[in-house]
Design a protein around this motif. Structure first.
Motif, mmCIF file in Angstrom:
data_model
loop_
_atom_site.group_PDB
_atom_site.id
_atom_site.type_symbol
_atom_site.label_atom_id
_atom_site.label_comp_id
_atom_site.label_asym_id
_atom_site.label_seq_id
_atom_site.Cartn_x
_atom_site.Cartn_y
_atom_site.Cartn_z
ATOM 1 N N THR A 1 0.834 -1.210 0.000
ATOM 2 C CA THR A 1 0.000 0.000 0.000
ATOM 3 C C THR A 1 0.868 1.259 0.000
ATOM 4 N N LYS B 1 -14.879 0.328 7.846
ATOM 5 C CA LYS B 1 -14.367 -1.029 7.617
ATOM 6 C C LYS B 1 -15.272 -2.066 8.283
ATOM 7 N N ALA C 1 -16.494 -8.868 0.069
ATOM 8 C CA ALA C 1 -15.225 -9.578 -0.136
ATOM 9 C C ALA C 1 -14.209 -8.632 -0.764
ATOM 10 N N LEU C 2 -13.873 -7.567 -0.031
ATOM 11 C CA LEU C 2 -12.917 -6.610 -0.573
ATOM 12 C C LEU C 2 -11.505 -7.144 -0.374
ATOM 13 N N ASP C 3 -10.673 -7.018 -1.424
ATOM 14 C CA ASP C 3 -9.299 -7.469 -1.225
ATOM 15 C C ASP C 3 -8.469 -6.328 -0.627
ATOM 16 N N VAL C 4 -7.247 -6.682 -0.252
ATOM 17 C CA VAL C 4 -6.391 -5.724 0.459
ATOM 18 C C VAL C 4 -6.172 -4.456 -0.370
ATOM 19 N N GLU C 5 -6.040 -4.657 -1.690
ATOM 20 C CA GLU C 5 -5.765 -3.507 -2.547
ATOM 21 C C GLU C 5 -6.975 -2.567 -2.613
ATOM 22 N N GLU C 6 -8.168 -3.147 -2.731
ATOM 23 C CA GLU C 6 -9.381 -2.327 -2.783
ATOM 24 C C GLU C 6 -9.567 -1.560 -1.474
ATOM 25 N N LEU D 1 -15.127 -1.556 -7.894
ATOM 26 C CA LEU D 1 -14.732 -2.780 -7.188
ATOM 27 C C LEU D 1 -14.673 -3.929 -8.187
ATOM 28 N N SER D 2 -14.059 -4.996 -7.784
ATOM 29 C CA SER D 2 -14.094 -6.200 -8.607
ATOM 30 C C SER D 2 -15.537 -6.707 -8.643
ATOM 31 N N ASP E 1 -16.783 -9.577 -8.122
ATOM 32 C CA ASP E 1 -17.134 -10.442 -6.990
ATOM 33 C C ASP E 1 -17.677 -9.625 -5.824
ATOM 34 N N ALA E 2 -16.976 -8.510 -5.553
ATOM 35 C CA ALA E 2 -17.369 -7.706 -4.397
ATOM 36 C C ALA E 2 -18.726 -7.054 -4.623
#
Lengths: 112, 161
Positions: free
Chosen positions: A83, B37, B44-49, B154-155, B157-158
């Motif tokens: 990040t 958060k 299902a958010l990934d770390v990058e999102e 978002l992706s 999936d999310a």
């Protein structure tokens, strides 16, 4: 904002012990960096491996620390987490700073 | 007879709307993201999102603290509403501080870093990060209220589509 510092020969290694360099601690970080690097070798490596978040205020504080050392002394950055690395790449700061994936990489590249 | 032969879709996340309110101050961005958060935990958010959302939220909230509420000279709430849509997370930030000068968001152009080290700016990166990471950034002043809206893609999936 806690920093730890050690000198290894001709290089000073400053590690950030907090997990964030953001607006809440940016000024504190800048002051702590000034105090830690008041005297010492020309090369300072800032170990960011514990930091998982940085915002534009934190980025500005690292720029200020680097400018404070320049022109005689140099600041390199090591151990950027994904990040943090992203913020440096997006703002093109990766073209300004020497960035190394780990502290060992920085040592190997910079210390003769 | 009609058979239900629709393809299997991932379950639609239950999140409809998350509302967060914090008081303006140095810790506002951290507090707002911690609360958000929790509200987004089902996605299902990934770390990058999540990292991009945290960064944009921090830049927006810090701008409100530093400019709308004049770095502590004014006090007031910062309200955040987040809705899930098919094209991502829609955020609306509202505050009761001073309007953005010129009544529009800064363009957020990249800061020129091809300069002498000693001339390198120590600020001005925030709006660039917002404009770069978020979509559909829009600002309105209605009465005494600032409204800033933006979307984080978002992706699939999310988004549950």
């Amino acid at each position: 904002m806690e920093l730890s510092s050690k000198t290894e020969g001709q290089v000073q290694i400053v590690a950030v012990l907090g997990t964030r360099i953001d607006a809440a601690v940016a000024i504190e970080f800048k002051d702590a960096m000034r105090a830690e690097t008041a005297n010492g070798p020309d090369l300072v490596i800032l170990d960011l491996s514990a930091v998982d978040f940085i915002d534009s205020s934190g980025l500005g504080a690292i720029v200020a620390a680097m400018k404070h050392l320049a022109p005689q002394r140099r600041l390199a950055l090591a151990g950027l987490t994904p990040t943090v690395d992203k913020v440096f790449k997006l703002t093109r700061m990766d073209s300004v700073f020497s960035l190394y994936p780990t502290l060992d990489d920085a040592r190997n590249a910079l210390v003769a | 007879m009609v058979l239900n032969d629709s393809p299997v879709h991932p379950a639609q996340p239950s999140l409809q709307k998350v509302r967060v309110q914090v008081d303006s101050g140095p810790m506002a961005a951290r507090q707002a993201f911690d609360l958000l958060k929790r509200g987004l935990a089902d996605l299902a958010l990934d770390v990058e999102e999540l990292g991009a959302i945290e960064l944009v939220l921090a830049e927006v909230v810090n701008n409100i603290v530093e400019h709308a509420y004049a770095n502590g000279q004014r006090r007031g709430p910062i309200h955040l509403c987040c809705r899930l849509r098919r094209d991502g997370l829609h955020f609306e930030f509202t505050d009761l501080g001073l309007p953005i000068p010129g009544k529009s968001t800064p363009l957020g152009l990249p800061v020129n870093v091809d300069v002498d080290l000693l001339d390198l700016p120590e600020g001005g990166y925030g709006w660039f990060l917002i404009q770069d990471l978020a979509k559909d950034v829009a600002y309105h002043r209605r009465g005494q209220v600032n409204h800033l809206s933006l979307r984080m893609a978002l992706s699939k999936d999310a988004c549950g589509i």
